[in-house]
Design an enzyme around this catalytic site. Structure first.
Site, PDB file in Angstrom:
ATOM      1  N   TYR A  98       0.823  -1.207   0.000  1.00 19.11           N
ATOM      2  CA  TYR A  98       0.000   0.000   0.000  1.00 19.11           C
ATOM      3  C   TYR A  98       0.861   1.262   0.000  1.00 19.11           C
ATOM      4  CZ  TYR A  98      -4.372  -2.530   0.580  1.00 19.11           C
ATOM      5  OH  TYR A  98      -5.467  -3.330   0.362  1.00 19.11           O
ATOM      6  N   GLU A 140      -8.022  -7.217   5.535  1.00 20.54           N
ATOM      7  CA  GLU A 140      -7.222  -8.273   4.918  1.00 20.54           C
ATOM      8  C   GLU A 140      -6.430  -9.059   5.957  1.00 20.54           C
ATOM      9  OE1 GLU A 140      -5.081  -6.030   1.949  1.00 20.54           O
ATOM     10  OE2 GLU A 140      -6.998  -5.339   1.119  1.00 20.54           O
TER      11      GLU A 140
END
Length: 395
Positions: A98, A140
């Site tokens: 990310y 996640e």
């Protein structure tokens, strides 16, 4: 969720940023893959990148998330986040990635919008990004912990069953033995294959049934490009994978799962290869004693292209209260309908919960017809194979 100052800035700049998201995401992926070519080779779907559908899906999800923050600041768009998080968890996306995405995405924003990206604008959209990213990272992480297994596991093909000219069912068991975790009907697994050019490409396939306690089952449609490149992984599986070969599979993921009690009326609507999660759902319902009405709707090009048709009808027949409605564009036999799916004459019980899977135009049409029949929008759930272009507003 979004600070008041950033909300004002995002609201003022959303039209400009939203209008440029197509160019931004195109530049983002170009920069990302130039810096990290292994991501395109071994993680991202090269077919979706070539077609531009992944760029459209990313743009749509960013715009949808920002709009939700402004319109409903008191709640997160959990349904959208769950769908993305399940896909990322099945691919093995890491929190560190990310940061890499942030670096290249904001470089693309600055390149496309230029001087319009003031420090205030950059800070506001940075807040939007990290709100979305951190929410996904948390979901996640939880999903990966709940899966209870390694990111990838090797499975041997023990049976290969042709379903139609373009659909094959593979039954697999883990190499070396060991337990096989239960899955929820409607979920999928990621399948990783090594292609002849050395790429390690990953695709998701719905678990189309539970053939045994130590087996997994997927049914794969061969993707013909029709002017674009053919599907890399589906064609590889059809052409090269036989009994005795080994594939890498993830644990099951996916949020299109039955969430109901035995007294909730259900409608399962599919088209084409969208039948795969519905077949698994019907098998589960048949084995779990579901008492309420179950309406099965399916559309296909012809009976010969209707994969898993025998399972589709056999599981429905085991239910105490079911109705099967089939539409075929060609060669419709007696007892079925000709043309495209049309729910005009299909009874829908009050309180029905609907599950849809198939091409986007099909799902949009069925959803509109269900709402017109009184089904609550919150009770209509869907699965998109590939990038979720529903968020991007694409047909």
């Amino acid at each position: 969720m979004l600070s008041e100052q950033s909300a004002v800035t995002v609201r003022a700049t959303l039209p400009a940023v939203g209008g440029a998201l197509g160019a931004i995401t195109e530049r983002f992926y170009a920069g990302l893959f130039a810096a990290r070519p292994e991501l395109l080779r071994d993680l991202f779907n090269r077919g979706n990148q070539a077609a531009g559908t992944q760029r459209q899906a990313l743009a749509g999800s960013i715009a949808a998330f920002a709009t939700h923050l402004l319109d409903r600041p008191e709640q997160r768009p959990d349904a959208m986040l769950q769908r993305i998080a399940h896909k990322h968890a099945s691919l093995g996306v890491t929190p560190e990635q990310y940061g890499l995405v942030h670096e290249h995405l904001f470089a693309a924003i600055a390149e496309v919008l230029g001087d319009a990206v003031t420090p205030e604008v950059a800070a506001a959209w940075d807040e939007v990004y990290w709100l979305m990213a951190n929410a996904l990272i948390a979901v996640e992480k939880r999903l990966s912990e709940e899966s209870g297994g390694p990111a990838w596991r090797t499975w041997e093909v023990v049976e290969r069953v042709p379903e139609t000219a373009d659909v094959v069912t593979f039954r697999l068991r883990p190499t070396g033995g060991g337990p096989v975790r239960d899955f929820l009907a409607g979920q999928y697994v990621s399948v990783c294959v090594a292609l002849p050019d050395g790429a390690r490409q990953i695709r998701q396939y719905s678990l189309s049934g539970a053939p045994g306690p130590l087996l997994r089952q997927i049914s794969v449609k061969r993707v013909h490009g029709d002017g674009a490149p053919d599907g890399e992984v589906s064609n590889h599986l059809h052409a090269r994978v036989r009994e005795g070969d080994v594939l890498e599979l993830s644990e099951p993921y996916g949020d299109l799962v039955l969430d109901t009690d035995p007294d909730t009326p259900l409608l399962l609507a599919s088209a084409g290869i969208g039948v795969t999660p519905m077949a698994a759902m019907l098998a589960h319902l048949a084995g779990s004693g579901h008492r309420a009405p179950v309406t099965v709707v399916h559309g296909d090009r012809s009976p010969d292209t209707h994969a898993l048709r025998t399972d589709h009808e056999a599981y429905a027949a085991k239910l105490p209260d079911s109705a099967v409605h089939l539409w075929y564009e060609q060669d419709a036999p007696s007892g079925t309908h000709s043309g495209l799916v049309d729910l005009t004459g299909v009874p829908v019980a009050p309180g029905t919960r609907a599950y849809l899977c198939g091409p986007l135009p099909f799902m949009r049409a069925v959803r509109a017809q269900l709402i017109a029949k009184g089904v609550a929008p919150a009770d209509i759930h869907y699965e998109v194979f590939g990038p979720d272009l529903w968020l991007a507003g694409r047909p």
